[in-house]
Scaffold this motif. Structure first.
Motif, mmCIF file in Angstrom:
data_model
loop_
_atom_site.group_PDB
_atom_site.id
_atom_site.type_symbol
_atom_site.label_atom_id
_atom_site.label_comp_id
_atom_site.label_asym_id
_atom_site.label_seq_id
_atom_site.Cartn_x
_atom_site.Cartn_y
_atom_site.Cartn_z
ATOM 1 N N UNK A 1 0.825 -1.209 0.000
ATOM 2 C CA UNK A 1 0.000 0.000 0.000
ATOM 3 C C UNK A 1 0.859 1.260 0.000
ATOM 4 N N UNK A 2 1.938 1.250 0.781
ATOM 5 C CA UNK A 2 2.810 2.422 0.835
ATOM 6 C C UNK A 2 3.471 2.675 -0.512
ATOM 7 N N UNK A 3 3.805 1.607 -1.217
ATOM 8 C CA UNK A 3 4.417 1.760 -2.537
ATOM 9 C C UNK A 3 3.411 2.314 -3.545
ATOM 10 N N UNK A 4 2.158 1.855 -3.459
ATOM 11 C CA UNK A 4 1.146 2.281 -4.420
ATOM 12 C C UNK A 4 0.629 3.692 -4.141
ATOM 13 N N UNK A 5 0.641 4.095 -2.862
ATOM 14 C CA UNK A 5 0.145 5.430 -2.498
ATOM 15 C C UNK A 5 0.993 5.977 -1.350
ATOM 16 N N UNK B 1 8.116 -0.022 10.080
ATOM 17 C CA UNK B 1 9.139 0.023 9.032
ATOM 18 C C UNK B 1 8.534 -0.229 7.654
ATOM 19 N N UNK B 2 7.475 -1.029 7.610
ATOM 20 C CA UNK B 2 6.826 -1.332 6.332
ATOM 21 C C UNK B 2 5.998 -0.168 5.806
ATOM 22 N N UNK B 3 5.741 0.827 6.670
ATOM 23 C CA UNK B 3 5.003 1.994 6.205
ATOM 24 C C UNK B 3 3.744 2.316 6.970
ATOM 25 N N UNK B 4 3.422 1.529 8.004
ATOM 26 C CA UNK B 4 2.219 1.811 8.789
ATOM 27 C C UNK B 4 2.410 3.077 9.629
ATOM 28 N N UNK B 5 1.386 3.908 9.677
ATOM 29 C CA UNK B 5 1.436 5.115 10.516
ATOM 30 C C UNK B 5 1.157 4.789 11.979
#
Length: 339
Positions: free
Chosen positions: A198-202, A222-226
């Motif tokens: 999801x972080x890569x797509x948006x 680290x994977x992009x979760x807020x």
């Protein structure tokens, strides 16, 4: 994904029919030396068993071919009829059209929230979003979960059936235009992968992830979760506090919606205020007297600190957000009078 699953049997039946016609035409042209038109005609009347006469007398080999060809076509036609009957009379066709319409609706969504996983946590997240008036799309592999929720609540939940860890599934849910994603899958590893994808797509997406183990929190961040939520720890803390400070927990239950006398926490940003009310102090806004709701906190600026019980003489400025507590009627009055 759902359309592919629902159409697979119909595609198979039509594929078998096309294959049967191909075999028939090839057989008549190869064994009996018919031209294409005659071979096609013989294939149609043989497959449909209408009983018309032969174009030309058949050889012994042709008769054997036709005998087996008729038996094969009886199976193909029987399967095709059963599939069409299921689609027409068992509601599959209606369900398919409904899902196609839902897919078209999802493509038009903007600024919506994607909920990955429709278990206990996912269902509760979707329910809260729906009651707050926020558009949400559910991504789930188990069709039965959505069907049961639709039937129980007489709802039509916008849904994409597929693996949430796949780029194609998230794109189908409109991730490029979403404002937030909640991943509540049972396995932490899957939630990590969803957050990465999801972080890569948006890059601007707000990602809220569920975790079972505390060791997964750093991986999800680290994977992009807020933000990461641990339901098991929250549940244990909640039960302990019911013993230690029960009245506080009862009040929190009212805010969270677990109590019948539900309260709502509402955000009211400076930009939400009517132009005629901007520049007034909290005292001059007089939210409590006009609506019955209470201003309980203030966030100053986009990245400012959260101030609990802000001073009555404070004048909200651009970027400020007021947090207001009240019941449904009071929050509705707030929207009508201030926003």
């Amino acid at each position: 994904m759902l359309k592919q699953l629902n159409l697979s049997r119909l595609y198979l039946a039509l594929g078998l029919l096309v294959f049967s016609f191909g075999v028939g035409i090839a057989g008549f042209m190869g064994l009996e030396r018919f031209n294409f038109v005659d071979a096609f005609y013989m294939t149609v009347i043989t497959a449909s068993t209408v009983g018309f006469g032969e174009v030309h007398p058949l050889s012994d080999g042709g008769r054997i071919f036709v005998s087996f060809y008729i038996l094969f076509n009886l199976l193909v036609v029987a399967y095709l009829v059963s599939v069409l009957t299921t689609y027409i009379f068992d509601g599959e066709l209606r369900h398919l059209f409904r899902m196609i319409r839902a897919d078209q609706e999802i493509k038009s969504f903007r600024n919506h929230v994607i909920v990955c996983g429709f278990g206990r946590n996912g269902y509760k997240a979707y329910d809260e979003l729906r009651h707050s008036g926020t558009r949400a799309v559910v991504v789930e592999q188990n069709q039965q979960l959505l069907a049961a929720a639709n039937d129980a609540g007489h709802l039509q939940i916008p849904a994409v059936f597929g693996d949430a860890t796949l780029d194609s599934t998230l794109r189908q849910a409109g991730i490029e235009h979403a404002r937030a994603l909640i991943t509540a899958l049972p396995k932490d590893a899957d939630n990590v992968f969803v957050a990465l994808t999801a972080r890569e797509l948006n890059p601007h997406l707000v990602i809220i992830a569920r975790a079972s183990a505390r060791s997964s929190v750093s991986k999800l961040i680290s994977a992009g979760a807020n933000s990461v939520v641990l339901p098991d720890e929250i549940g244990g803390s909640h039960m302990a506090n019911l013993v230690i400070r029960p009245e506080v927990i009862k009040f929190l239950d009212m805010i969270s919606g677990l109590d019948p006398n539900k309260l709502r926490l509402e955000e009211m940003s400076f930009s939400d205020l009517k132009p005629t009310l901007r520049g007034q102090s909290i005292r001059e806004l007089d939210v409590r007297s006009r609506t019955g709701a209470n201003v309980i906190a203030l966030r100053q600026g986009a990245d400012g600190e959260l101030v609990v019980s802000p001073a009555a003489d404070y004048r909200p400025a651009a970027g400020d957000v007021l947090l207001v507590l009240g019941n449904d009627q009071q929050i509705q009055a707030l929207h009508q009078q201030f926003k």
